[in-house]
Design an enzyme around this catalytic site. Structure first.
Site, mmCIF file in Angstrom:
data_model
loop_
_atom_site.group_PDB
_atom_site.id
_atom_site.type_symbol
_atom_site.label_atom_id
_atom_site.label_comp_id
_atom_site.label_asym_id
_atom_site.label_seq_id
_atom_site.Cartn_x
_atom_site.Cartn_y
_atom_site.Cartn_z
ATOM 1 N N ARG A 106 0.876 -1.117 0.097
ATOM 2 C CA ARG A 106 0.136 0.039 0.060
ATOM 3 C C ARG A 106 0.880 1.290 -0.190
ATOM 4 N NH1 ARG A 106 -3.459 0.072 5.194
ATOM 5 N NH2 ARG A 106 -4.323 -1.801 4.298
ATOM 6 N N HIS A 151 1.790 -2.045 5.692
ATOM 7 C CA HIS A 151 1.703 -2.520 4.211
ATOM 8 C C HIS A 151 2.739 -1.645 3.334
ATOM 9 C CE1 HIS A 151 -2.201 -4.769 4.295
ATOM 10 N NE2 HIS A 151 -2.511 -4.271 5.426
ATOM 11 N N ASP A 158 -3.541 -8.240 3.556
ATOM 12 C CA ASP A 158 -4.996 -8.794 3.998
ATOM 13 C C ASP A 158 -5.482 -9.687 3.189
ATOM 14 O OD1 ASP A 158 -4.678 -6.559 5.894
ATOM 15 O OD2 ASP A 158 -5.487 -5.248 4.637
ATOM 16 N N GLU A 240 -7.026 -7.695 13.822
ATOM 17 C CA GLU A 240 -7.518 -8.035 12.330
ATOM 18 C C GLU A 240 -7.400 -9.296 12.018
ATOM 19 O OE1 GLU A 240 -5.813 -4.713 10.043
ATOM 20 O OE2 GLU A 240 -6.602 -3.178 10.935
ATOM 21 N N HIS A 243 -5.277 -9.624 8.770
ATOM 22 C CA HIS A 243 -3.810 -8.843 8.578
ATOM 23 C C HIS A 243 -2.489 -9.755 8.851
ATOM 24 C CE1 HIS A 243 -1.740 -4.802 8.840
ATOM 25 N NE2 HIS A 243 -0.853 -5.756 9.699
#
Length: 269
Positions: A106, A151, A158, A240, A243
């Site tokens: 990301r 990320h 994810d 999460e 993740h």
């Protein structure tokens, strides 16, 4: 020097200044985009069988629009992380499942987009699905949004598990009625994933991997994902269930900002 000469000289000087500014602006616009290091790859080049549903390339995410930096729906990872994910996929395929990634590398500009969105308290159009019980003023304090993301280092992803044969995911239609991400699976947004107890990117404590309220088949599904990945060097973020980060990270302290695009990668990667 005549008044006319002075006037002409002034006009020439002004034009030169304008051309200089225009030239600097053009140079800035022509600045090349940053590129990924040579050991970043498209996941498809390592394992084309893993399903990719890159949510931030679509409007179906907590922001409600495509996120900055996502030029293509593409999973990019460091090569060690991609190769470890391939090993996990091999194990799951034998059991009748496939991995599906929602997000991989990301860029920092995407994280910056999240931060701007979180500070805009008037934009709550996706609240009913992604954070129905969380006040938007709490997103930073509660850890849902941060100035930097793992990320951006290239070894975090994810993901979820899909039972084979994989059915197509129902398309998201902007402005459709939203259902809380923790609603029962047959009520929330349809996803071809096995039931993990919540949808992806659910800002709720029910998304914590080992939340005791998640029981039965839903807990077993989370544990299948966790055990498969942890045995290959991945570490889960406890808050999460989706993740995971591959360790050791090749770039533990570097936050990259090249776009999510094949053009960012070296040829053949």
């Amino acid at each position: 020097m005549t008044r006319l000469s002075v006037a002409v000289r002034g006009i020439v000087t002004a034009l030169a200044a304008l051309l200089s500014v225009a030239s600097a602006s053009a140079s800035a616009q022509a600045a090349p985009e940053p590129k990924a290091p040579a050991d970043f790859v498209a996941l498809r080049s390592v394992d084309p069988t893993i399903v990719e549903e890159i949510r931030y390339f679509t409007p179906h995410n907590f922001v409600g629009q495509r996120v900055d930096g996502y030029r293509q729906p593409l999973c990019i990872l460091t090569r060690p992380a991609a190769e470890a994910l391939h090993k996990a996929q091999t194990k799951l395929l034998r059991r009748g499942y496939t991995l599906k990634v929602y997000d991989c590398y990301r860029p920092q500009r995407a994280v910056d987009h999240f931060v701007r969105w979180a500070k805009d308290l008037n934009d709550q159009k996706m609240k009913a699905e992604f954070y129905p019980q969380v006040d938007k003023t709490r997103l930073f304090a509660d850890g849902y949004i941060a100035e930097q993301s793992g990320h951006s280092r290239g070894s975090t992803m994810d993901l979820t598990i899909v039972r084979l044969p994989a059915r197509p995911t129902h398309p998201y239609v902007p402005n459709q009625p939203l259902v809380p991400c923790y609603a029962p699976q047959d009520e929330r947004f349809p996803d071809n994933s096995v039931d993990m107890g919540t949808g992806f990117d659910c800002f709720d404590t029910l998304a914590h991997t080992d939340d005791p309220r998640i029981t039965g088949a839903r807990r077993a599904n989370r544990q299948l994902l966790k055990s498969t990945l942890e045995n290959l060097g991945f570490v889960n973020l406890a808050e999460e269930w989706w993740h995971y980060t591959f360790k050791p990270e090749p770039y533990p302290d570097t936050y990259f900002d090249f776009p999510v695009s094949r053009a960012s990668l070296a040829p053949g990667h």
